[in-house]
Design an enzyme around this catalytic site. Structure first.
Site, PDB file in Angstrom:
ATOM      1  N   GLN A  56      -1.464  -1.817   3.857  1.00  0.00           N
ATOM      2  CA  GLN A  56      -1.164  -0.421   3.528  1.00  0.00           C
ATOM      3  C   GLN A  56       0.163  -0.018   4.180  1.00  0.00           C
ATOM      4  OE1 GLN A  56      -3.000   1.621   1.393  1.00  0.00           O
ATOM      5  NE2 GLN A  56      -1.206   2.895   1.609  1.00  0.00           N
ATOM      6  N   LYS A 116      -9.402   2.802  -1.887  1.00  0.00           N
ATOM      7  CA  LYS A 116      -9.304   1.430  -2.418  1.00  0.00           C
ATOM      8  C   LYS A 116     -10.600   0.678  -2.149  1.00  0.00           C
ATOM      9  CE  LYS A 116      -4.321   1.542  -2.115  1.00  0.00           C
ATOM     10  NZ  LYS A 116      -3.095   1.254  -1.364  1.00  0.00           N
ATOM     11  N   ASP A 134      -0.316  -6.210  -4.642  1.00  0.00           N
ATOM     12  CA  ASP A 134       0.523  -5.004  -4.732  1.00  0.00           C
ATOM     13  C   ASP A 134       1.801  -5.279  -5.544  1.00  0.00           C
ATOM     14  OD1 ASP A 134      -0.343  -2.570  -3.757  1.00  0.00           O
ATOM     15  OD2 ASP A 134       0.115  -3.049  -1.659  1.00  0.00           O
TER      16      ASP A 134
END
Ligand code: NAD
Length: 281
Positions: A96, A52, A119
């Site tokens: 994460q 990422k 997200d």
């Protein structure tokens, strides 16, 4: 031969478009910044986080990263999120997953300001998606819609069957297909006669988490097959939920693993970051 849907090429194209957009924004004095938090040092998570950050660097998105120890407390993590929520220069916040076991994952997701929820996991983002309001959409299903769109595959009026009902893939996938005017069926581990249901699909999305489970008996001749699964087989090679060799000849279009859905997830995360900065929410 079926059309092989090239997620690698399509995601590269999206990244180029984003790179240009970010560079134009920079000329107007606007930067894009993603904050990435990793708690603990799960090796798979470290790989995802590194990828990422690499994508951010390529596109011109700044990334600030926080590597917290496994024993970080929930209070400390929530305090960091609160600080990042308040920072004007941070456009997106990504924690994460999974977080260490002693931390309540839902509390972490809820702590992120929905305006920075790149997200798309916050209940407000999910709710907005369900009732057709603006908000960030979970990256993997959003990437699948983009794959279909850019491959010239129409969704409107099609029979779409999703295998799997997880919060991050199956459910948002179903809502997105519905938003595109597909006729949507969601199947799961308690579905009876799964093959009969999946055989109705013009577009079949496999997000079942079982290596190569979907063979041609599940697939109607000429269907479009999208494979979300990621597994390592006995030879440490990547494979999906779909038995590609068996299914490809009966499909009209199919995503490979690797190189199908996988690369789209990061591309859509980058898209959400740029969108957040552009909207200046
Ligand atoms: P999950 O385990 O949370 O959900 C799996 C779903 O499949 C469940 O809803 C379950 O009801 C259903 N299911 C299980 N067994 C079944 C059966 N025999 N018949 C019918 N349905 C059944 O998984 P997930 O997080 O949704 O992920 C699914 C797959 O996609 C995994 O392989 C995961 O690694 C992969 N994944 C890939 C990406 C990507 O970027 N490509 C992103 C997320 C997940």
């Amino acid at each position: 031969m079926p059309q092989i849907i090239d997620g690698k090429a399509i995601s590269a194209q999206i990244k180029e478009e984003l790179k240009e957009k970010v560079s134009r924004m920079k000329q107007d004095g606007r930067t894009v910044c993603l904050a990435v938090i990793q708690a603990g040092n799960d090796p798979a998570s470290s790989v995802y986080v590194a990828n990422k950050k690499k994508a951010c660097a390529y596109i011109g998105i700044e990334s600030v990263s926080y590597e917290l120890p496994e024993e970080v407390t929930q209070e400390e993590l929530l305090a960091l999120i609160a600080e990042l929520n308040a920072r004007k220069d941070v456009d997106g916040i990504l924690v994460q997953l999974p977080v260490p076991e002693h931390i309540d994952e839902d509390a972490v997701i809820r702590a992120i300001d929905p305006k920075k929820d790149v997200d798309g996991f916050h209940p407000a983002s999910v709710g907005a998606l369900c009732i057709g309001q603006p908000g960030f959409v979970s990256c993997t299903p959003a990437g699948i819609i983009e794959l279909l769109r850019r491959s010239g595959i129409e969704i409107e009026g099609k029979e779409c069957v999703v295998i799997g009902r997880s919060n991050i893939v199956g459910k948002p996938m179903a809502i997105l297909l519905l938003r595109e005017n597909g006729t949507v069926t969601v199947t799961h581990s308690r579905t009876r006669n799964l093959k009969e249901v999946t055989k109705r699909a013009d577009i079949l999305i496999a997000a079942v988490g079982k290596p190569k489970m979907i063979t041609r008996e599940y697939v109607k001749e000429g269907a479009v097959v999208i494979d979300v699964g990621i597994h390592r087989n006995e030879n440490n090679k990547l494979c999906g939920d779909v038995d590609f060799e068996d299914v490809a000849p009966v499909s009209s279009a199919i995503t490979p693993v690797p190189g199908g859905v996988g690369p789209m997830t990061i591309a859509m995360l980058m898209h959400n970051c740029v969108e957040s900065a552009a909207l200046n929410l």
